[in-house]
Design an enzyme around this catalytic site. Structure first.
Site, PDB file in Angstrom:
ATOM      1  N   CYS A 340      -6.495   3.974   2.332  1.00  0.00           N
ATOM      2  CA  CYS A 340      -6.028   2.890   1.473  1.00  0.00           C
ATOM      3  C   CYS A 340      -7.110   1.816   1.329  1.00  0.00           C
ATOM      4  O   CYS A 340      -7.278   0.973   2.217  1.00  0.00           O
ATOM      5  CB  CYS A 340      -4.754   2.264   2.028  1.00  0.00           C
ATOM      6  SG  CYS A 340      -4.124   0.906   1.006  1.00  0.00           S
ATOM      7  N   CYS A 343      -5.755  -1.870   1.502  1.00  0.00           N
ATOM      8  CA  CYS A 343      -5.357  -2.357   2.818  1.00  0.00           C
ATOM      9  C   CYS A 343      -6.556  -2.575   3.738  1.00  0.00           C
ATOM     10  O   CYS A 343      -6.695  -3.624   4.365  1.00  0.00           O
ATOM     11  CB  CYS A 343      -4.396  -1.362   3.474  1.00  0.00           C
ATOM     12  SG  CYS A 343      -2.885  -1.082   2.546  1.00  0.00           S
ATOM     13  N   ASP A 344      -7.400  -1.556   3.825  1.00  0.00           N
ATOM     14  CA  ASP A 344      -8.439  -1.543   4.845  1.00  0.00           C
ATOM     15  C   ASP A 344      -9.794  -2.042   4.357  1.00  0.00           C
ATOM     16  O   ASP A 344     -10.676  -2.316   5.177  1.00  0.00           O
ATOM     17  CB  ASP A 344      -8.588  -0.129   5.410  1.00  0.00           C
ATOM     18  CG  ASP A 344      -7.290   0.385   6.015  1.00  0.00           C
ATOM     19  OD1 ASP A 344      -6.523  -0.449   6.524  1.00  0.00           O
ATOM     20  OD2 ASP A 344      -7.036   1.595   5.956  1.00  0.00           O
TER      21      ASP A 344
END
Length: 518
Positions: A340, A343-344
């Site tokens: 992701c 997200c990361d």
């Protein structure tokens, strides 16, 4: 800190406070601390039930806590909870102030009766759309149970701690100082892990259920649509799902769902769940199916040992991210290998990363990451990218992106703790090459969640998808399928919903024509 529109909206929310609450700030001389002070001053000015003091003694600075006057606060924010986390802040204020949470009464009682002391630390990034669910789950537990404390930590603000703990994916959860989990997790899933007797109680309850007319396995768009269409027929309908919402929960931007200009995955899932629960659908969440047994009453065995029975079954188990299946991949998952970018990505600020995959998902990931990281290398197995032309044009305009085509990734390398590079083979020259980097984002498509069905019904030989006809029939009588787990040619949310409706109508037709006893 807050603009006038947000202030007005927040003021309306804060009118729901039923008791005084206190904000406790632990600040330093940084610019972020000044922003935090401005935020807290703005909030305190919106309600006479909120007070602010700045003599907090938290080790992480800048940070603040929310609690009741005269009591040690149990909810902490090490960072500015803006972006996706603004909702976490609002809910923490309301719930601490006595506003009742929108949670099932059984869950509330389970939280209150949970024995022991638990200190949760949730490392997040403000661009992560999965992180708020985890933060909100632990915050709720802290409100309801005096033995629980919850701390949200912005990884971008506390980069030294992220590096020392070698956190390379968010959300990452520590409980009492030990790593507890990574990725999105609901309060029900947390309780299932902490309450050791929960699984046995759930199995006993499920085993006692009467047979269904239609049982849907899977809670994504296809499963939700199938359940709604079945329930509207007035027949006994159930959904059993490992995670309601499925992969849509991990989808950030949705801009091709007709009639909805744009939305986000978690918002769409919340609407789906609300729609399903509008009807008399028995939703059995957090349950993994492990075996399908045909018969007049079809049986679905669950991982916890319970068995559900139904006259007709609709399989809508969806799909999961496809992995590279190369040496080092499993070892370095969440230690540099990610799925992701939203997200990361912030955890790799200024670093070198690779994106595997040249389709729309891969190119979009590379474009997004290029604005955060130091350099992006995109590797595509084929001799050309498959992404839309407009995305390719944007990609090639970025100065810190390198595109390598005809590249077959052969190994992920690391130092034993985290990723430090990858090896690939040039498919034209057969030359083996190595790239030094800190992160790898895998974007190479999907695999159907059908492993548990092998040998039971007919699957496609190449990908393991459930073979269906135009009406959603599988090779087994009374068993239908829909969505990304099937041979439907295009994996899209709107197509999955339509397929779920088709399978449900076909199942209803089957029930009318059959004489299977209840």
């Amino acid at each position: 800190m807050l603009d006038s529109d947000i202030k007005e909206q927040l003021k309306v929310y804060l009118e729901k406070l039923q008791r005084p609450i206190e904000l406790v700030a632990s600040l330093d001389d940084s610019a972020k601390a000044q922003e935090m002070r401005d935020l807290l001053v703005d909030i305190a000015a919106l309600s006479d039930k909120i007070s602010l003091r700045e003599n907090g003694d938290a080790a992480r600075r800048p940070s603040f806590a929310i609690g009741l006057p005269g009591e040690a606060p149990r909810i902490h924010f090490a960072g500015l909870p803006m972006g996706h986390e603004l909702t976490s802040l609002i809910l923490a204020l309301l719930q601490t102030g006595g506003h009742p949470p929108k949670v099932e009464p059984a869950v509330i009682e389970q939280i209150k009766s949970l024995p022991g002391n638990f200190h949760a630390e949730v490392f997040i990034s403000l661009s992560c759309h999965n992180c708020p669910d985890v933060v909100q789950a632990f915050n709720l537990m802290a409100v309801l149970n005096p033995g629980v404390t919850s701390t949200m930590i912005d990884g971008a603000l506390f980069q030294d701690e992220v590096n020392s703990r070698q956190i390379m994916a968010v959300p990452t959860i520590y409980l009492n100082g030990e790593e507890f989990g990574q990725g999105r997790i609901t309060v029900e899933e947390i309780l299932a892990k902490l309450d050791t007797g929960a699984a046995a109680r759930a199995a006993a309850t499920l085993a006692e259920k009467d047979p269904f007319d239609v049982l849907v396995v899977g809670g994504g768009p296809a499963g939700a649509a199938a359940a709604i269409y079945a329930a509207r027929k007035g027949i006994r309908t159930g959904i059993v799902a490992e995670r309601f919402g499925g992969q849509v929960m991990d989808t950030l931007g949705i801009e091709n769902f007709i009639s909805v200009k744009e939305t986000e995955g978690p918002k769409l899932v919340a609407a789906l769940e609300q729609h399903v629960k509008h009807y008399e659908v028995d939703v059995m969440n957090l349950q993994r199916a492990t075996q399908l047994t045909p018969g007049q009453l079809i049986e679905v065995q669950l991982e916890n040992g319970a068995t559900l029975k139904s006259k007709a079954v609709i399989l809508a188990t969806g799909a999961r991210w496809r992995e590279m299946n190369v040496p080092g991949e499993q070892e370095y998952k969440a230690k540099g290998i990610c799925f992701c970018p939203h997200c990361d990505g912030p955890l790799f600020k200024g670093k070198r990363v690779a994106v595997i995959g040249g389709g729309n998902s891969g190119v979009e990931a590379a474009i997004d990451l290029a604005g955060i990281v130091g350099h992006v290398t995109l590797l595509e197995f084929a001799d050309s990218l498959r992404a839309d032309a407009v995305l390719q044009k944007k990609l090639h305009s970025l100065p810190n992106v390198t595109v390598i085509k005809s590249a077959q990734t052969t190994e992920v390398t690391g130092d034993g703790q985290k990723v430090n590079g990858l090896t690939y083979q040039d498919r034209v020259s057969s030359e083996i090459r190595h790239i030094e980097l800190e992160g790898i984002f895998v974007q190479i498509g999907l695999l159907p969640n059908t492993d548990w069905l092998k040998g039971t019904l007919e699957l496609s030989s190449r990908s393991g998808e459930i073979k269906i006809d135009a009406k959603g029939h599988t090779s087994l009588p009374g068993v239908f399928a829909a969505g990304d787990c099937t041979t439907v040619p295009y994996k899209q949310i709107i197509i999955a919903m339509g397929a779920g409706a088709i399978a449900s109508l076909s199942a209803f037709d089957h029930l009318i024509r059959s004489s299977a006893p209840a």
